[in-house]
Design a protein around this motif. Structure first.
Motif, PDB file in Angstrom:
ATOM      1  N   TRP A   4      49.064  40.251 -13.221  1.00 36.04           N
ATOM      2  CA  TRP A   4      49.819  40.104 -14.465  1.00 36.04           C
ATOM      3  C   TRP A   4      48.981  40.622 -15.617  1.00 36.04           C
ATOM      4  O   TRP A   4      47.804  40.265 -15.747  1.00 36.04           O
ATOM      5  CB  TRP A   4      50.195  38.640 -14.703  1.00 36.04           C
ATOM      6  CG  TRP A   4      51.332  38.224 -13.841  1.00 36.04           C
ATOM      7  CD1 TRP A   4      52.647  38.237 -14.158  1.00 36.04           C
ATOM      8  CD2 TRP A   4      51.264  37.758 -12.490  1.00 36.04           C
ATOM      9  NE1 TRP A   4      53.408  37.808 -13.103  1.00 36.04           N
ATOM     10  CE2 TRP A   4      52.588  37.504 -12.057  1.00 36.04           C
ATOM     11  CE3 TRP A   4      50.227  37.537 -11.582  1.00 36.04           C
ATOM     12  CZ2 TRP A   4      52.892  37.042 -10.776  1.00 36.04           C
ATOM     13  CZ3 TRP A   4      50.525  37.080 -10.308  1.00 36.04           C
ATOM     14  CH2 TRP A   4      51.849  36.834  -9.926  1.00 36.04           C
ATOM     15  N   ILE A   5      49.598  41.466 -16.420  1.00 30.04           N
ATOM     16  CA  ILE A   5      48.919  42.041 -17.574  1.00 30.04           C
ATOM     17  C   ILE A   5      49.331  41.236 -18.807  1.00 30.04           C
ATOM     18  O   ILE A   5      50.510  40.964 -19.007  1.00 30.04           O
ATOM     19  CB  ILE A   5      49.342  43.523 -17.739  1.00 30.04           C
ATOM     20  CG1 ILE A   5      48.982  44.323 -16.483  1.00 30.04           C
ATOM     21  CG2 ILE A   5      48.707  44.149 -18.966  1.00 30.04           C
ATOM     22  CD1 ILE A   5      47.507  44.387 -16.162  1.00 30.04           C
ATOM     23  N   GLU A   6      48.352  40.834 -19.581  1.00 27.63           N
ATOM     24  CA  GLU A   6      48.570  40.056 -20.813  1.00 27.63           C
ATOM     25  C   GLU A   6      49.286  38.733 -20.526  1.00 27.63           C
ATOM     26  O   GLU A   6      48.794  37.953 -19.739  1.00 27.63           O
ATOM     27  CB  GLU A   6      49.331  40.876 -21.872  1.00 27.63           C
ATOM     28  CG  GLU A   6      48.736  42.246 -22.186  1.00 27.63           C
ATOM     29  CD  GLU A   6      47.407  42.186 -22.941  1.00 27.63           C
ATOM     30  OE1 GLU A   6      47.015  41.088 -23.376  1.00 27.63           O
ATOM     31  OE2 GLU A   6      46.752  43.235 -23.076  1.00 27.63           O
ATOM     32  N   SER A  39      38.554  43.651 -12.783  1.00 26.38           N
ATOM     33  CA  SER A  39      38.061  44.896 -13.364  1.00 26.38           C
ATOM     34  C   SER A  39      38.920  45.371 -14.537  1.00 26.38           C
ATOM     35  O   SER A  39      38.525  46.240 -15.285  1.00 26.38           O
ATOM     36  CB  SER A  39      38.027  45.982 -12.290  1.00 26.38           C
ATOM     37  OG  SER A  39      39.338  46.267 -11.894  1.00 26.38           O
ATOM     38  N   ASN A  40      40.112  44.806 -14.672  1.00 29.18           N
ATOM     39  CA  ASN A  40      40.999  45.224 -15.749  1.00 29.18           C
ATOM     40  C   ASN A  40      41.067  44.107 -16.790  1.00 29.18           C
ATOM     41  O   ASN A  40      41.558  43.011 -16.514  1.00 29.18           O
ATOM     42  CB  ASN A  40      42.390  45.520 -15.157  1.00 29.18           C
ATOM     43  CG  ASN A  40      43.334  46.069 -16.198  1.00 29.18           C
ATOM     44  OD1 ASN A  40      43.239  45.745 -17.382  1.00 29.18           O
ATOM     45  ND2 ASN A  40      44.263  46.911 -15.761  1.00 29.18           N
ATOM     46  N   CYS A  41      40.580  44.388 -17.975  1.00 28.23           N
ATOM     47  CA  CYS A  41      40.460  43.319 -18.968  1.00 28.23           C
ATOM     48  C   CYS A  41      41.804  42.789 -19.453  1.00 28.23           C
ATOM     49  O   CYS A  41      41.888  41.692 -19.981  1.00 28.23           O
ATOM     50  CB  CYS A  41      39.652  43.806 -20.163  1.00 28.23           C
ATOM     51  SG  CYS A  41      37.928  43.972 -19.728  1.00 28.23           S
ATOM     52  N   SER A  42      42.860  43.564 -19.278  1.00 29.47           N
ATOM     53  CA  SER A  42      44.175  43.058 -19.703  1.00 29.47           C
ATOM     54  C   SER A  42      44.772  42.159 -18.648  1.00 29.47           C
ATOM     55  O   SER A  42      45.797  41.525 -18.882  1.00 29.47           O
ATOM     56  CB  SER A  42      45.137  44.212 -19.947  1.00 29.47           C
ATOM     57  OG  SER A  42      44.500  45.271 -20.561  1.00 29.47           O
ATOM     58  N   CYS A  43      44.170  42.119 -17.473  1.00 27.16           N
ATOM     59  CA  CYS A  43      44.762  41.321 -16.389  1.00 27.16           C
ATOM     60  C   CYS A  43      44.453  39.847 -16.614  1.00 27.16           C
ATOM     61  O   CYS A  43      43.306  39.477 -16.856  1.00 27.16           O
ATOM     62  CB  CYS A  43      44.200  41.803 -15.056  1.00 27.16           C
ATOM     63  SG  CYS A  43      44.813  40.829 -13.674  1.00 27.16           S
ATOM     64  N   PRO A  70      55.459  40.708 -12.656  1.00 32.85           N
ATOM     65  CA  PRO A  70      54.170  41.045 -12.046  1.00 32.85           C
ATOM     66  C   PRO A  70      54.071  42.557 -11.826  1.00 32.85           C
ATOM     67  O   PRO A  70      55.087  43.257 -11.828  1.00 32.85           O
ATOM     68  CB  PRO A  70      54.223  40.321 -10.703  1.00 32.85           C
ATOM     69  CG  PRO A  70      55.671  40.246 -10.369  1.00 32.85           C
ATOM     70  CD  PRO A  70      56.425  40.204 -11.674  1.00 32.85           C
ATOM     71  N   ILE A  71      52.872  43.035 -11.645  1.00 29.78           N
ATOM     72  CA  ILE A  71      52.683  44.421 -11.199  1.00 29.78           C
ATOM     73  C   ILE A  71      52.175  44.321  -9.771  1.00 29.78           C
ATOM     74  O   ILE A  71      51.175  43.643  -9.506  1.00 29.78           O
ATOM     75  CB  ILE A  71      51.667  45.148 -12.102  1.00 29.78           C
ATOM     76  CG1 ILE A  71      52.256  45.283 -13.499  1.00 29.78           C
ATOM     77  CG2 ILE A  71      51.323  46.512 -11.521  1.00 29.78           C
ATOM     78  CD1 ILE A  71      51.293  45.820 -14.512  1.00 29.78           C
ATOM     79  N   VAL A  72      52.906  44.913  -8.858  1.00 28.65           N
ATOM     80  CA  VAL A  72      52.554  44.767  -7.444  1.00 28.65           C
ATOM     81  C   VAL A  72      51.679  45.938  -7.024  1.00 28.65           C
ATOM     82  O   VAL A  72      52.019  47.095  -7.235  1.00 28.65           O
ATOM     83  CB  VAL A  72      53.821  44.677  -6.579  1.00 28.65           C
ATOM     84  CG1 VAL A  72      53.456  44.566  -5.114  1.00 28.65           C
ATOM     85  CG2 VAL A  72      54.658  43.485  -7.015  1.00 28.65           C
TER      86      VAL A  72
HETATM   87  C1  NAG Z   1      45.168  47.562 -16.503  1.00 28.28           C
HETATM   88  O1  NAG Z   1      46.259  47.696 -15.604  1.00 28.28           O
HETATM   89  C2  NAG Z   1      47.456  48.132 -16.215  1.00 28.28           C
HETATM   90  C3  NAG Z   1      48.519  48.147 -15.163  1.00 28.28           C
HETATM   91  O2  NAG Z   1      48.061  48.626 -13.962  1.00 28.28           O
HETATM   92  C4  NAG Z   1      47.241  49.499 -16.835  1.00 28.28           C
HETATM   93  O3  NAG Z   1      48.412  49.913 -17.490  1.00 28.28           O
HETATM   94  C5  NAG Z   1      46.106  49.404 -17.818  1.00 28.28           C
HETATM   95  O4  NAG Z   1      45.822  50.703 -18.340  1.00 28.28           O
HETATM   96  C6  NAG Z   1      44.866  48.861 -17.174  1.00 28.28           C
HETATM   97  N1  NAG Z   1      43.857  48.679 -18.201  1.00 28.28           N
HETATM   98  C7  NAG Z   1      42.614  49.017 -17.989  1.00 28.28           C
HETATM   99  C8  NAG Z   1      41.672  48.797 -19.133  1.00 28.28           C
HETATM  100  O5  NAG Z   1      42.235  49.502 -16.939  1.00 28.28           O
END
Ligand code: NAG
Ligand code: NAG
Ligand code: NAG
Ligand code: NAG
Ligand code: NAG
Length: 837
Positions: free
Chosen positions: A403-405, A386-390, A370-372
């Motif tokens: 969690w990313i991806e 807000s983060n599409c990779s989340c 995880p990313i805390v």
């Molecule tokens: C999403 O979060 C990750 C980890 O915090 C970061 O590395 C990544 O750049 C972020 N992506 C976007 C599109 O904000």
């Protein structure tokens, strides 16, 4: 991988083939490839003792993706089991490929104009090199003149550790011997997992995923690895030796040549030790590490959850489907799952659809990596959306995790597990079953279709009901009168047999609806426990009577009719020391057995409880011992069926209101279609209670039950659990009892809570009987009728026991209740082995 250092692809000159064709070609199968001899795709060579076979095998499933490999497998085993692959990083596509020894004395595979060099030795000249397949599974390349060993396959292990191989490293040349998993079940290519000896010099193994270490065996103490004590039980089968000197450090093993065993490093990164059982044609798993599949890194792949209590373990998360159905269904879950509907995130929200949403998944062990974030709970969700990779977020005492991806190693825990957490999974909004504004136009056709379906289903149901005999109502069942009824029926039975009339069903068949009602829809509140065959529930029926409802895990091997027949046979076994089967319910997928309810749970519940074991005074214990012996004798000798229990243990001894013992779970091997050809599950037994011939070779007889009885007897006398026993001198309860007995100190085995001192003679007698039962050789063990007469008659002469089995090897098993991938019970590990993959 080690082998790649020594072998690679080279384009050869055609000269080689010219030379080959001028050489004599030997036709009959031998154990040797001579220089110039061609082994074609259809040819094989066989070791002189007929143990191993070398040749081409195909992998890859469908014809279009079929590849050929040169490999080695067991000759005598019906299921081709490859133990070594020569060209795992270079699949062959051409069925005209040949294996040969080239002009320079190297073993090569020639495919068209390409040569793949299996070996890379510098030429010794002479043109008289040969490759011989030995009975150990070692392929050796020797110089025909000097007899010098040029190369051996044992130096290049793939995923199987065969006796005689080395695992470790050579300090002189930096060479390592390690295992590397396959890529998937039908691709022997180098996988991601490797098993290697600690390069820093300790005597422990690491399992690596790429460069990441994720499991360690613990150091070797000469008998066992710290983290895998169960290995000690099987030391006799697979003797490991650790050798470390200034030149090399390695483990090597020896095994009994009369058996077929293998230690394989599975694609899941799990090390497994298996033995071939000829009688049923399958590999039997003895142990595996890491024990729990769900602990293996990315066992189920991405976006799936692993449930150690379910079969199969892996399932895709909601909104996801297996990436490759074929691999997934073939048991290879490592590919994981992929999203069914892509996320909206990142796309122009004007174009289509609604915002992605989060699905709460409860009671899970959160995924790894995880990313805390140090944010408040409210912000946590928006941080992820807000983060599409989340892919998911969770919030707890440790803050906000996202969690990313990929989500890996998420585990579904039991509803009452205190470690369970909530995970919020990001999904496209269409995955949520809500009515969108556009949906209404579908409603009318949908209703029409459903009405048609319902009507059809109703008529079909009525038709089925006509065919099927309707089940009785469990709620109206009266166990008290049914005893009379059964007796009455039996007397009628003999009459009907004489008159040739067809027999009536002795065993009530209940409807699933009534069983469900009696158990409050199989509610957790009514769950009594989880046995080796599925959960057991308490059911309430007429007049407040209670029954125990055993819901068999769905995969029992038999068809409905056979199951019903078996259940009927089992129901006819009636003895005061056997739990009575009252009826069953077999409808569609459900297979349920209904037993009389035992108020005092099971023997282990008392015996191994620090407080409750005080309730078991000497008289009670004697009564329990005699009861078990009588029940077992009946199963072995007096019942028509001659039932071998196979899983006799303290948790299978139930106690009624008056603390009378009753054996449960007998006949399960029959219920599960053990003797049928379509058996899908083999019930093996429980570590610690299994006789050596059963544990090691799968051989069972009434003498294996006698062994289990002996273990149980020692447990009842000592109040100690065999599997949890630890004493620095003797590593098992059997060894401990044996040491005391030999030293004339047998009375010290007595559970200290028993104050009665007048029992010493009887105690010594019982210990003597127990030790006779747990002798290594089945032939030395008494039968149950001997045991019963020895227990009840003090005048019967007792022979001196020989040293018991498993008395010298370690088994600190209770900390490690689950040792095999297919564990169904939670605290008393009954081991069932699933069908061979
Ligand atoms: C999403 O979060 C990750 C980890 O915090 C970061 O590395 C990544 O750049 C972020 N992506 C976007 C599109 O904000
Ligand atoms: C064979 O080994 C030698 C060194 O012993 C090396 O130079 C050569 O590249 C190797 N050939 C192949 C094809 O791997
Ligand atoms: C694959 O080839 C075999 C013969 O080599 C044939 O019997 C089989 O039907 C083929 N399977 C498919 C899926 O084409
Ligand atoms: C090759 O070796 C075999 C024995 O391995 C021997 O009988 C034969 O004479 C040798 N041939 C040559 C040409 O050296
Ligand atoms: C180590 O290797 C050297 C030469 O390679 C050999 O002379 C010596 O006996 C070896 N030592 C052991 C303990 O095997």
């Amino acid at each position: 991988m080690a082998k790649t250092n020594n072998s690679s692809m080279t384009t050869y000159v055609h000269l080689l083939l010219l030379l080959i064709s001028s050489c004599p070609i030997l036709a009959n199968a031998s154990d040797t490839i001579l220089q110039g001899q061609l082994i074609r795709v259809s040819d094989t060579i066989v070791s002189s003792g007929n143990v191993f076979e070398l040749g081409f095998f195909s992998a890859g499933g469908s014809n279009s993706t079929m590849s050929y490999y040169v490999g080695l497998w067991f000759k005598k085993i019906s299921e081709q089991t490859v133990v070594w692959v020569a060209n795992r990083d270079y699949p062959l596509t051409d069925s005209s490929a040949v294996l040969t020894i080239g002009v320079d004395g190297n073993l090569v595979i020639v495919e068209g104009r390409i040569s793949y060099m299996i070996t890379n030795i510098s030429s010794t000249g002479g043109g008289n090199t040969s490759a011989t397949l030995l009975d150990s599974g070692n392929l050796v390349l020797t110089d025909g003149r000097s007899g010098e060993l040029l190369w051996q396959s044992f130096d290049y292990p793939t995923h199987t550790f065969l006796p005689g191989m080395k695992l470790g490293y050579d300090r002189r040349n930096g060479k390592t011997w390690s295992l590397l998993s396959w890529k998937s079940r039908d691709d022997p290519g180098p996988g991601v997992f490797s098993l290697e000896l600690d390069p820093r010099g300790t005597s422990q193994f690491f399992i690596m995923k790429g460069s990441q270490k994720y499991w360690a065996s613990g150091t070797w103490n000469g008998q066992i690895f710290a983290m895998m004590p169960e290995m000690g039980m099987y030391n006799d089968a697979y003797k490991l030796t650790y050798i470390s000197n200034q030149n090399e450090s390695y483990f090597t093993s020896f095994s009994d040549p009369s058996t077929v065993d293998r230690c394989v490093f599975d694609i899941s990164g799990q090390l497994q030790y298996l033995s071939w059982l000829e009688s049923t044609h399958e590999w039997i798993l003895f142990w595996s590490q890491p024990r729990q599949e769900c602990e293996v890194y990315a066992y189920c792949g991405a976006f799936s959850s692993c449930n150690q209590n379910a079969v199969p373990f892996c399932s895709c998360l909601r909104g996801f489907q297996p990436l490759s159905d074929r691999n997934w269904n073939a048991g290879d879950k490592s590919g994981g799952c992929s999203r069914r509907v892509p996320l909206q995130c990142g796309k122009d929200s004007q174009v289509s659809g609604q915002k992605d949403r989060f699905l709460r998944i409860s009671k899970v062990r959160l995924p790894v990596n995880p990313i805390v974030l140090q944010v408040s709970p409210g912000v946590c969700e928006s941080a992820c959306s807000s983060n599409c990779s989340c892919s998911a977020y969770a919030y707890g005492d440790d803050g906000c995790s996202i969690w990313i991806e990929d989500l890996l190693n998420m585990q579904q825990l039991k509803p009452n597990d205190p470690n369970g957490r909530d995970l919020y999974l990001k999904l496209a909004s269409s995955e949520f079953q809500d009515s969108g504004s556009k949906r209404w136009k579908w409603i009318i056709p949908a209703i029409a279709v459903s009405l048609t379906l319902l009507t059809t289903a109703f008529f079909f149901y009525m038709w089925r009901r006509k065919l099927q005999k309707k089940g009785e109502d469990l709620l109206l069942f009266d166990p008290a009168t049914s005893i009379g009824a059964a007796t009455y029926k039996r007397s009628e039975d003999s009459k009907s047999r004489r008159t040739g009339r067809n027999k009536e069903v002795d065993l009530p068949l209940f409807s699933i609806a009534s069983v469900s009602a009696a158990t409050d829809n199989f509610s957790d509140a009514n769950k009594l426990g989880e046995g080796g065959f599925g959960p057991v529930y308490k059911g309430k029926i007429l007049k407040g009577h209670e029954v125990a409802v055993k819901r068999l895990s769905r995969k029992s091997g038999q068809g409905l009719e056979e199951l019903q027949n078996e259940a009927m046979l089992i129901a006819k076994l009636q003895h005061k020391n056997l739990v009575r089967l009252l009826g069953c319910c077999i409808e569609r997928d459900e297979k349920i057995l209904i037993y009389e309810y035992m108020h005092n749970k099971s023997l282990d519940f008392f015996l191994f409880d620090p407080i409750k074991h005080g309730m078991l005074n000497w008289e009670l214990r004697v009564n329990i011992i005699e009861g078990i012996a009588q029940g077992l004798l009946y199963l072995h000798q007096y019942s028509r069926l001659r039932i071998i229990h196979r899983d006799l243990k303290a948790s299978n001894i139930l106690l009624d209101k008056d603390m009378n013992p009753k054996i449960s779970d007998f006949g399960m091997a029959r219920i599960f279609g053990e003797n049928g050809s379509q058996a899908t599950k083999r019930i093996v037994g429980t570590y610690g209670y299994m006789s050596p011939e059963y544990a090691l070779r799968g051989l069972f007889s009434i003498k294996s039950d006698v062994f289990s009885f002996g273990v149980l007897l020692l447990e009842i006398l000592s109040g100690k659990k065999n599997t949890g026993f630890y004493n620095s001198d003797s590593l098992t309860l059997l060894g401990y009892a044996w040491d005391l007995w030999r030293g004339g100190r047998g009375q010290e085995l007595k559970d200290p809570i028993i104050e009665d001192v007048s029992c010493t003679n009887m105690l010594l007698r019982y210990i003597n009987i127990a030790l006779l039962c747990v002798q290594e050789s089945a032939a030395d063990r008494p039968t149950m009728s001997n045991v019963v007469s020895m227990l009840s008659n003090e005048l019967v002469f007792l022979p001196s026991p020989k040293q018991p089995a498993f008395s010298t090897s370690g088994s600190v098993l209770d900390q490690y209740p689950s040792m095999s991938p297919a564990i169904y019970s939670l605290n008393d590990a009954t081991v069932s082995i699933l069908e061979a993959r």
